[in-house]
Design an enzyme around this catalytic site. Structure first.
Site, short mmCIF file in Angstrom:
data_model
loop_
_atom_site.label_atom_id
_atom_site.label_comp_id
_atom_site.label_asym_id
_atom_site.label_seq_id
_atom_site.Cartn_x
_atom_site.Cartn_y
_atom_site.Cartn_z
N SER A 142 15.00 8.47 -12.59
CA SER A 142 14.64 7.00 -12.60
C SER A 142 15.26 6.03 -11.80
CB SER A 142 14.45 6.73 -14.17
OG SER A 142 15.71 6.49 -14.47
N LYS A 182 19.76 1.63 -16.62
CA LYS A 182 18.72 0.85 -15.77
C LYS A 182 19.54 -0.34 -15.19
CE LYS A 182 15.70 3.56 -17.71
NZ LYS A 182 14.82 4.54 -16.78
#
Length: 266
Positions: A70, A139
């Site tokens: 990701s 993230k």
């Protein structure tokens, strides 16, 4: 000077030297008794090392690993990273552009990523910060409290508080028509204002990241809970500052200039 004169002085010198010599021996013997046996010193040093490791993990630096694709291309699966915590002490909070590690807000992770290492040794090492733990995500912060995020402009760019972002330095291009998330048709959505004390986060590999956008409520959804897309700041462990392993990929991780022109929410 007679031999009788010399005799007493010699005797006196010997008497004086005797006690001094004995005193030195006593000091040496006393000093030797203060040394711990090797096995005790080893245990003591190990104990101090463990305490130091726990303190460092709790207050300064902690190791984590990248569990998925990701965050490519900057961080790839199984990369080892270090997170520093002092930046968010006291009144410091995550800023737009920071790459952060945070605990699962609930339902964001599943399987092995949620439970972490299964080896007893790895679990113990994880507790003291010497081995990456599970149950966390990494993230990039796109929005902070008060921000409004819009996807996308005519050039396929995200906008924060009305300012389009140049994210080319870090996002992965996968032939998608915009820098938005997976599963959202037409790249036409808006979220915000982000609640105070919360974050809106996204992965750099937008097509393969189950981030805040994966938890937004779609117009046709009935079982979605509004607000699940935001991450409470209290869950943030710290800011990623270095890719430590493998050595061939060692790199410092900083905040990009992409968000420099974004104004604070009015």
């Amino acid at each position: 000077m007679t031999s009788d004169d010399r005799g007493p002085r010699s005797s006196t010198t010997e008497e004086a030297q005797g006690p001094r010599s004995s005193h030195v021996r006593d000091q040496k013997e006393s000093g030797e008794k203060k040394h711990l046996p090797l096995w005790q010193e080893t245990i003591l040093l190990l104990g101090l090392a463990l305490v130091l490791a726990v303190v460092i993990k709790a207050f300064f630096v902690q190791a984590f690993y990248i569990p998925s694709e990701s965050m490519e291309p900057g961080l790839i699966k199984n990369d080892r990273i270090l997170v520093e915590k002092p930046s968010y002490w006291f009144s410091g909070e995550p800023q737009r552009g920071d790459v952060v590690v945070f605990a699962d807000p609930g339902g964001w992770l599943s399987g092995a990523d949620a439970v972490g290492p299964d080896s007893p040794v790895a679990k113990v090492m994880g507790k003291i910060g010497l081995y990456p733990q599970g149950g966390h995500l990494v993230k990039r912060v796109v929005g902070v409290g008060g921000d409004t995020i819009t996807c996308c402009d005519k050039q396929g760019r995200l906008s924060v508080n009305g300012v389009a972002l140049d994210e080319n330095p870090y996002i992965r291009e996968q032939g998608i028509q915009c820098a938005g998330p997976r599963g959202v048709p037409a790249c036409d959505w808006e979220v915000g204002p982000v609640p105070e004390g919360s974050l809106f986060v996204m992965g750099d590999n937008r097509g393969q990241s189950a981030d805040s956008t994966a938890h937004m409520c779609r117009p046709d959804e009935t079982d979605c809970v509004p607000g699940d897309e935001f991450v409470p700041v209290d869950l943030v462990v710290g800011k990623v500052f270095v890719l430590i392993w493998p050595a061939s990929r060692f790199d410092w991780i900083g905040r990009p200039d992409s968000f420099a022109d974004v104004p604070d929410a009015s």
